[in-house]
Design a protein around this motif. Structure first.
Motif, PDB file in Angstrom:
ATOM      1  N   PHE A  55       0.868  -1.295   0.166  1.00  0.00           N
ATOM      2  CA  PHE A  55       0.121   0.007   0.061  1.00  0.00           C
ATOM      3  C   PHE A  55       0.813   1.107  -0.048  1.00  0.00           C
ATOM      4  N   THR A  56       0.287   2.380  -0.427  1.00  0.00           N
ATOM      5  CA  THR A  56       0.871   3.563  -0.381  1.00  0.00           C
ATOM      6  C   THR A  56       1.546   3.929   0.953  1.00  0.00           C
ATOM      7  N   ALA A  99      -7.241  -3.914   6.756  1.00  0.00           N
ATOM      8  CA  ALA A  99      -7.586  -2.233   6.701  1.00  0.00           C
ATOM      9  C   ALA A  99      -7.715  -1.905   5.308  1.00  0.00           C
ATOM     10  N   GLY A 100      -6.924  -2.203   4.559  1.00  0.00           N
ATOM     11  CA  GLY A 100      -7.198  -1.836   3.076  1.00  0.00           C
ATOM     12  C   GLY A 100      -6.190  -0.440   2.751  1.00  0.00           C
ATOM     13  N   HIS A 101      -5.357  -0.197   3.774  1.00  0.00           N
ATOM     14  CA  HIS A 101      -4.317   0.728   3.624  1.00  0.00           C
ATOM     15  C   HIS A 101      -3.048   0.539   4.568  1.00  0.00           C
ATOM     16  N   ALA A 102      -1.982   1.185   4.581  1.00  0.00           N
ATOM     17  CA  ALA A 102      -0.870   1.133   5.508  1.00  0.00           C
ATOM     18  C   ALA A 102      -1.258   1.487   6.819  1.00  0.00           C
ATOM     19  N   SER A 109       9.946   7.173  10.441  1.00  0.00           N
ATOM     20  CA  SER A 109       8.860   7.776  10.999  1.00  0.00           C
ATOM     21  C   SER A 109       8.388   6.888  12.414  1.00  0.00           C
ATOM     22  N   LEU A 110       8.808   5.697  12.362  1.00  0.00           N
ATOM     23  CA  LEU A 110       8.466   4.862  13.463  1.00  0.00           C
ATOM     24  C   LEU A 110       6.865   4.882  13.882  1.00  0.00           C
ATOM     25  N   ILE A 111       5.898   5.040  12.833  1.00  0.00           N
ATOM     26  CA  ILE A 111       4.588   5.069  13.013  1.00  0.00           C
ATOM     27  C   ILE A 111       3.905   3.695  13.226  1.00  0.00           C
ATOM     28  N   THR A 112       3.393   3.337  14.438  1.00  0.00           N
ATOM     29  CA  THR A 112       2.756   1.955  14.552  1.00  0.00           C
ATOM     30  C   THR A 112       1.282   2.102  15.068  1.00  0.00           C
TER      31      THR A 112
END
Length: 475
Positions: A55-56, A99-102, A109-112
């Motif tokens: 996903f993007t 979910a259909g997305h990242a 960035s360490l986004i969780t």
């Protein structure tokens, strides 16, 4: 854990477009078009892994350490070819598909995600990214990431699950294990953010862990080490001054900090568990080794591709740093000394030898190369292949210019029953820069600079990627 994400624009990331752009379709197609003639003695599968975001991306994207893994295979038999590609479906990727997305950001960035997005088991965890390499050992087909648990794959490229080797290697292994062709043993290492920052281990020819995670004495700071080499006596680890700094990343800085003033250390780790031998030199970086071997007088010869710095992170290599190219280091374990020399200053990467000669002297090295004729190539993109012959008279090089094709890592497929490096073929994926078509190229071992004897048309574009292997049918 959620850190910076504002302002990230994936359309401005070069490695998400062009020949690197990800593909989402999974394909299984037989009867591929062949130009030229496939050698009938080639019976097996050429398999390659590489970053391919499903996903993007969100937050950040850093090639080549971000992106989902995708395996691309071409089965060759009786002069015909079949193609199949599949994602390496980690639990995190399955959650994103639901979910259909990242849901996870890149390593910078360490986004969780939280439990509402990914469930309680995956909430606030880091994403497994087995997108770098693929190997087969003791019947296990493994998709490998950067110091993490590999994922075991079926022969049909379905994801079977995380591989911890019976729970004995729970923290994972390197993306570049090395197998000793004489003993069948596989050597691995793993770096970590916390003590022990660097461990090594061994698996026997049957895939059992014969030595569990063993700390490398003298390493008390987390450093990034991408590749390794193996001799009959030693694991060879290059500890360049690329330090991992989680605290800086949490403050919005870089996860990787290049500190050339610290220099590069080389560890010779005895396979018998003896004390580690160290050598220290001025700073240089290596993404990939070629091979290493012991000499009769007790020294160790290591060939590798040298860079002035890793090329990622905020601190570039200092002016006048180590020159780029194919290099050789000769180490004396007794004296703790190293002598380095540049064998060739051409723009090369992704070096390979015939895997049957690993741990011993090698006669020929192949690499992806830049011809200097094509403008606009991105880091990690090459338009030529280059071969080196090493002998008493020195090093000679031959080049095949790929023209409008961007090529990847060359992998050697030997003719069964022979040991001559001329008796076999070099395989690599290539993508046409004019129409985005992809091909599997087959070049003769005896005269690779003459160009392909066969080109197999791949039904989808294969994004430029990383590492692969040849799996002969009879093994």
């Amino acid at each position: 854990m959620t850190t910076r994400s504002d302002g990230f624009d994936p359309t401005r990331v070069a490695h998400l477009g062009g020949r690197f752009a990800p593909v989402s379709e999974e394909v299984d197609e037989t009867g591929l078009r062949v130009e030229g003639e496939l050698p009938p003695e080639l019976d097996g599968v050429y398999l390659r892994n590489g970053p391919n975001p499903r996903f993007t991306p969100i937050g950040s994207y850093l090639y080549p350490v971000d992106g989902d893994g995708m395996l691309h295979s071409v089965r060759l038999s009786e002069g015909g070819a079949r193609y199949r590609n599949r994602f390496v479906r980690t639990p995190a990727l399955r959650a994103e598909e639901a979910a259909g997305h990242a849901l996870w950001g890149g390593v910078e960035s360490l986004i969780t995600p939280g439990p509402d997005e990914a469930g309680p088991e995956l909430a606030h965890t880091f994403k497994n990214i087995p997108d770098i390499n693929v190997v087969r050992h003791a019947g296990r087909l493994l998709a490998l990431g950067e110091s993490d648990c590999p994922f075991r794959m079926s022969p049909e490229l379905e994801t079977l699950g995380k591989e911890t080797f019976g729970g004995r290697l729970p923290d994972g292994i390197t993306a570049h294990p090395k197998t000793d062709p004489a003993t069948g043993e596989m050597a691995v290492f793993c770096y970590a953010l916390e003590d022990p920052c660097l461990t090594w281990a061994m698996l026997d020819r049957d895939g059992r862990v014969s030595r569990g995670p063993t700390p490398v004495a003298g390493v008390d700071e987390p450093v990034m080490i991408h590749d390794m080499a193996l001799t009959g006596r030693f694991l060879v680890l290059l500890l360049a001054p690329a330090f991992l700094d989680l605290a800086a990343a949490m403050r919005g800085g870089s996860f990787l900090d290049w500190r050339p003033e610290r220099g590069t250390r080389i560890a010779l780790v005895p396979r018998d568990g003896g004390p580690v031998c160290w050598a220290h030199d001025s700073a240089f970086w290596s993404w990939h080794t070629v091979n290493a071997y012991d000499t009769p007088d007790g020294r160790v010869v290591l060939d590798y591709v040298q860079w002035p710095g890793p090329g990622i992170g905020p601190r570039p290599a200092a002016p006048g740093g180590a020159p780029h190219g194919l290099a050789r280091a000769v180490l004396d374990p007794a004296a703790g000394s190293v002598r380095r020399e540049l064998l060739d200053d051409a723009r090369v990467e992704l070096p390979r030898v015939d895997d049957r000669v690993l741990t011993g002297p090698h006669r020929r090295t192949a690499a992806a190369a830049g011809s200097g004729r094509t403008a606009g190539l991105l880091p990690g993109e090459y338009d030529a292949l280059r071969w080196y012959d090493v002998g008493p008279a020195g090093v000679t090089a031959r080049t095949w210019n790929a023209g409008i094709l961007s090529v990847g890592e060359p992998v050697f497929a030997p003719v069964p029953g022979t040991a001559d490096p001329d008796e076999g073929y070099w395989l690599t994926f290539a993508t046409d820069r004019t129409d985005a078509t992809s091909w599997l190229l087959v070049l003769p071992g005896a005269d690779p600079a003459s160009g392909p004897v066969a080109r197999v048309r791949i039904p989808v574009r294969v994004p430029l990627g990383l590492h692969g292997t040849w799996l002969p049918t009879q093994e």
